[in-house]
Scaffold this motif. Structure first.
Motif, mmCIF file in Angstrom:
data_model
loop_
_atom_site.group_PDB
_atom_site.id
_atom_site.type_symbol
_atom_site.label_atom_id
_atom_site.label_comp_id
_atom_site.label_asym_id
_atom_site.label_seq_id
_atom_site.Cartn_x
_atom_site.Cartn_y
_atom_site.Cartn_z
ATOM 1 N N GLU A 189 0.983 -1.413 0.053
ATOM 2 C CA GLU A 189 0.005 -0.060 -0.047
ATOM 3 C C GLU A 189 0.903 1.292 -0.066
ATOM 4 O O GLU A 189 0.592 2.165 -0.700
ATOM 5 C CB GLU A 189 -0.871 0.181 1.218
ATOM 6 C CG GLU A 189 -1.913 1.135 1.131
ATOM 7 C CD GLU A 189 -3.008 0.958 2.224
ATOM 8 O OE1 GLU A 189 -3.955 1.719 2.422
ATOM 9 O OE2 GLU A 189 -3.001 -0.065 2.963
ATOM 10 N N THR A 190 1.795 0.985 0.869
ATOM 11 C CA THR A 190 2.899 2.390 0.941
ATOM 12 C C THR A 190 3.639 2.486 -0.539
ATOM 13 O O THR A 190 3.526 3.707 -1.133
ATOM 14 C CB THR A 190 4.126 2.100 1.865
ATOM 15 O OG1 THR A 190 3.387 1.953 3.134
ATOM 16 C CG2 THR A 190 4.871 3.298 1.963
ATOM 17 N N ALA A 197 0.981 4.787 -10.690
ATOM 18 C CA ALA A 197 0.616 4.430 -12.034
ATOM 19 C C ALA A 197 1.301 2.927 -12.061
ATOM 20 O O ALA A 197 0.993 2.226 -13.023
ATOM 21 C CB ALA A 197 1.272 5.291 -12.937
ATOM 22 N N ASP A 198 1.868 2.366 -11.373
ATOM 23 C CA ASP A 198 2.335 0.979 -11.339
ATOM 24 C C ASP A 198 1.349 -0.013 -11.111
ATOM 25 O O ASP A 198 0.910 -0.038 -10.076
ATOM 26 C CB ASP A 198 3.680 0.790 -10.153
ATOM 27 C CG ASP A 198 4.265 -0.553 -10.667
ATOM 28 O OD1 ASP A 198 3.720 -1.555 -10.924
ATOM 29 O OD2 ASP A 198 5.579 -0.460 -10.305
ATOM 30 N N PRO A 199 0.564 -0.880 -12.110
ATOM 31 C CA PRO A 199 -0.362 -1.667 -11.885
ATOM 32 C C PRO A 199 -0.041 -2.840 -10.901
ATOM 33 O O PRO A 199 -0.949 -3.555 -10.430
ATOM 34 C CB PRO A 199 -0.520 -2.255 -13.237
ATOM 35 C CG PRO A 199 0.755 -2.245 -13.964
ATOM 36 C CD PRO A 199 1.384 -0.867 -13.345
ATOM 37 N N PHE A 200 1.268 -3.203 -10.745
ATOM 38 C CA PHE A 200 1.608 -4.687 -10.077
ATOM 39 C C PHE A 200 1.373 -4.265 -8.446
ATOM 40 O O PHE A 200 0.880 -5.199 -7.872
ATOM 41 C CB PHE A 200 3.035 -4.996 -10.275
ATOM 42 C CG PHE A 200 3.376 -5.321 -11.550
ATOM 43 C CD1 PHE A 200 3.156 -6.734 -11.707
ATOM 44 C CD2 PHE A 200 4.063 -4.732 -12.259
ATOM 45 C CE1 PHE A 200 3.345 -7.200 -12.943
ATOM 46 C CE2 PHE A 200 4.157 -5.073 -13.760
ATOM 47 C CZ PHE A 200 3.806 -6.434 -14.269
ATOM 48 N N PHE A 201 1.420 -3.117 -8.006
ATOM 49 C CA PHE A 201 1.102 -3.013 -6.689
ATOM 50 C C PHE A 201 -0.320 -3.140 -6.067
ATOM 51 O O PHE A 201 -0.645 -3.933 -5.361
ATOM 52 C CB PHE A 201 1.477 -1.536 -6.097
ATOM 53 C CG PHE A 201 3.008 -1.359 -5.919
ATOM 54 C CD1 PHE A 201 3.834 -2.359 -5.375
ATOM 55 C CD2 PHE A 201 3.484 -0.358 -6.911
ATOM 56 C CE1 PHE A 201 5.338 -2.254 -5.518
ATOM 57 C CE2 PHE A 201 5.057 -0.101 -6.823
ATOM 58 C CZ PHE A 201 5.613 -0.974 -6.282
ATOM 59 N N PRO A 202 -1.387 -2.474 -6.856
ATOM 60 C CA PRO A 202 -2.892 -3.148 -6.631
ATOM 61 C C PRO A 202 -3.046 -4.544 -7.012
ATOM 62 O O PRO A 202 -3.925 -5.000 -6.185
ATOM 63 C CB PRO A 202 -3.532 -2.150 -7.513
ATOM 64 C CG PRO A 202 -2.611 -1.904 -8.434
ATOM 65 C CD PRO A 202 -1.188 -1.435 -7.764
ATOM 66 N N LEU A 228 -4.994 -0.048 -15.383
ATOM 67 C CA LEU A 228 -3.796 0.367 -15.546
ATOM 68 C C LEU A 228 -2.609 -0.158 -16.606
ATOM 69 O O LEU A 228 -1.839 0.464 -17.276
ATOM 70 C CB LEU A 228 -3.014 0.693 -14.334
ATOM 71 C CG LEU A 228 -3.460 1.450 -13.293
ATOM 72 C CD1 LEU A 228 -2.816 1.172 -11.911
ATOM 73 C CD2 LEU A 228 -3.480 2.932 -13.535
ATOM 74 N N ALA A 229 -2.914 -1.508 -16.829
ATOM 75 C CA ALA A 229 -2.341 -2.228 -17.721
ATOM 76 C C ALA A 229 -3.249 -3.157 -18.651
ATOM 77 O O ALA A 229 -3.163 -4.372 -18.418
ATOM 78 C CB ALA A 229 -1.206 -2.860 -17.005
ATOM 79 N N PRO A 230 -4.082 -2.640 -19.472
ATOM 80 C CA PRO A 230 -5.171 -3.683 -20.109
ATOM 81 C C PRO A 230 -4.262 -4.585 -20.892
ATOM 82 O O PRO A 230 -5.252 -5.539 -21.119
ATOM 83 C CB PRO A 230 -6.174 -2.536 -20.787
ATOM 84 C CG PRO A 230 -5.207 -1.441 -20.941
ATOM 85 C CD PRO A 230 -4.329 -1.332 -19.881
ATOM 86 N N ASP A 231 -3.359 -4.409 -21.591
ATOM 87 C CA ASP A 231 -2.721 -5.423 -22.484
ATOM 88 C C ASP A 231 -1.847 -6.405 -21.704
ATOM 89 O O ASP A 231 -0.935 -6.973 -22.530
ATOM 90 C CB ASP A 231 -2.022 -4.562 -23.420
ATOM 91 C CG ASP A 231 -3.126 -3.690 -24.401
ATOM 92 O OD1 ASP A 231 -4.122 -4.167 -24.618
ATOM 93 O OD2 ASP A 231 -2.769 -2.696 -24.781
ATOM 94 N N SER A 232 -1.675 -6.346 -20.473
ATOM 95 C CA SER A 232 -0.744 -7.109 -19.828
ATOM 96 C C SER A 232 -1.266 -8.644 -19.396
ATOM 97 O O SER A 232 -2.455 -8.589 -18.879
ATOM 98 C CB SER A 232 -0.206 -6.675 -18.464
ATOM 99 O OG SER A 232 0.379 -7.413 -17.643
ATOM 100 N N ALA A 233 -0.733 -9.619 -20.131
ATOM 101 C CA ALA A 233 -1.084 -10.881 -19.654
ATOM 102 C C ALA A 233 -1.110 -11.273 -18.489
ATOM 103 O O ALA A 233 -2.093 -11.978 -17.810
ATOM 104 C CB ALA A 233 -0.531 -11.850 -20.767
ATOM 105 N N LEU A 234 -0.097 -10.891 -17.649
ATOM 106 C CA LEU A 234 0.075 -11.097 -16.183
ATOM 107 C C LEU A 234 -0.840 -10.500 -15.365
ATOM 108 O O LEU A 234 -1.495 -11.240 -14.540
ATOM 109 C CB LEU A 234 1.481 -10.612 -15.716
ATOM 110 C CG LEU A 234 1.804 -11.069 -14.267
ATOM 111 C CD1 LEU A 234 1.786 -12.694 -14.107
ATOM 112 C CD2 LEU A 234 3.383 -10.470 -14.118
ATOM 113 N N ILE A 235 -1.209 -9.054 -15.594
ATOM 114 C CA ILE A 235 -2.093 -8.436 -14.977
ATOM 115 C C ILE A 235 -3.582 -9.025 -15.155
ATOM 116 O O ILE A 235 -4.429 -9.303 -14.182
ATOM 117 C CB ILE A 235 -2.217 -6.783 -15.193
ATOM 118 C CG1 ILE A 235 -0.713 -6.541 -14.800
ATOM 119 C CG2 ILE A 235 -3.283 -6.197 -14.457
ATOM 120 C CD1 ILE A 235 -0.426 -6.346 -13.263
#
Length: 378
Positions: A189-190, A197-202, A228-235
């Protein structure tokens, strides 16, 4: 001769540190252990195992601690493990030849890590655990620390090693798992506030909340990450994991299929699409995806388990026995089981598993299928 340094940072790991080091001791040239503030017997054990031992008080930044260990290494390559990890014998034996023949452009390698629970359930993560020792290659980020950016930034590549790794951190008590989850949630969260803007934290917060049964919060964060990252397969795969925990089979299948459209040869997505199909009662279609996993990446040994579960669903008991036995021979850790799992009230752990809901551990399914095969033959 290619030399390898085993590096570890540890804190209160007296129960598992020796097993970790012993799993690779014969194939590494030196052992470096850095203690970050243990209050148990870990420092004494580490001092007896390590060629180089140091203490480095934890400062809330995992990269700093890991980089301290790297500064003490001298090998051509570094294998960085956690104390609750073990390298199975077949992978350990293959390590020296793998590194001796590594292409010069390869600066790091991933291992497929099997993360086990007490009841023999598991999920996998490809982990960057091996890298060429270079002065400029260092861990980055305070949490979810990684060498990936540093290696690529130095002009090198990261490749899959074809080796596997077993992680038993989730076999700790439920209380300790939930305490760790709370610490990670606070840190993520911090970090998310620092870089919204980094999608990995949420996304990672969503996965942790899923493990705690806080599904609605997890869904909101997973949707934010995907926006935030609609085209990321991982997200998108993380979003599908959360959707699966909410209990919507068709929506889950659609989410995995969308993620797979972004990375058609991703073995994790092929496997989870097969799992979603099997959970939707479409065993034949599921088998096609599990067979595809085996073709794309044989390291994903659990594709054989899932094929065995397909055979079980179709009452092909002898086929199920053969597939389950093959998986167990390839990685004996699938047979791990702790009866204390029966004493825990943790209804959400199955949301992690890369097998269909209802998986009871390989030992159970193998024994049951053997019994039914015997009955079928009688």
């Amino acid at each position: 001769m290619t030399t390898v340094t085993l590096c570890l940072i540890v804190k209160n790991e007296e129960d598992c540190l020796k097993r970790c080091v012993d799993s690779v001791r014969d194939v590494v040239s030196e052992v470096v252990i850095v203690d970050t503030g243990s209050s148990d017997a870990t420092p004494k054990i580490a001092g007896g195992l390590a060629d180089t031992y140091a203490e480095f008080p934890f400062q809330g930044d995992f990269s700093k601690a890991r980089n301290k260990a790297l500064s003490l290494a001298s090998g051509d390559w570094v294998l960085f493990l956690d104390a609750d990890e073990e390298v199975p014998a077949t992978s350990a034996e293959a390590l020296p030849g793998l590194l001796a023949n590594a292409a010069p452009e390869v600066g790091g390698m991933t291992l497929l890590r099997y993360n086990f629970f007490r009841d023999a359930g598991f999920y996998t993560t490809p982990e960057l655990k091996l890298h060429r020792r270079r002065p400029g290659v260092r861990y980055e980020r305070a949490i979810n620390e990684s060498l990936w950016g540093s290696i690529v930034g130095a002009g090198a590549e990261v490749a899959a090693s074809g080796l596997v790794l077993n992680h038993f951190g989730h076999c700790r008590s439920l209380v300790s798992r939930e305490e760790k989850a709370a610490r990670y949630l606070a840190t993520f969260e911090t970090e998310s506030a620092r870089d919204p803007a980094d999608p990995f934290f949420p996304a990672f917060r969503a996965l942790i909340l899923r493990t705690l049964g806080r599904f609605e919060e997890a869904r909101d964060l997973a949707e934010r990450a995907r926006s935030l990252a609609p085209d990321s397969a991982l997200i998108n795969m993380f979003y599908a994991h959360v959707t699966r925990a909410l209990g919507h089979p068709e929506r889950t299948l659609a989410a995995y299929q969308h993620a797979l459209s972004l990375a058609p040869d991703d073995p994790a997505l092929l496997n989870m699409t097969g799992v979603a199909l099997l959970e939707a009662g479409r065993a034949d279609a599921a088998a096609e995806f599990f067979n595809a996993v085996a073709r794309v990446d044989p390291t994903y040994i659990h594709a054989r388990i899932n094929l065995g579960l397909v055979a079980q669903a179709q009452e092909r008991w002898s086929d199920a026995v053969e597939l389950f036995a093959e998986a167990l021979a390839a990685n004996p850790a699938f047979g791990h089981y702790d009866w204390n799992s029966h004493l825990e009230i943790d209804p959400f752990r199955a949301t992690h598993f890369e097998t269909p809901f209802g998986y009871r551990g390989l030992g159970y399914h193998l024994a049951y299928s053997r019994m039914r095969a015997h009955q079928q033959e009688a």
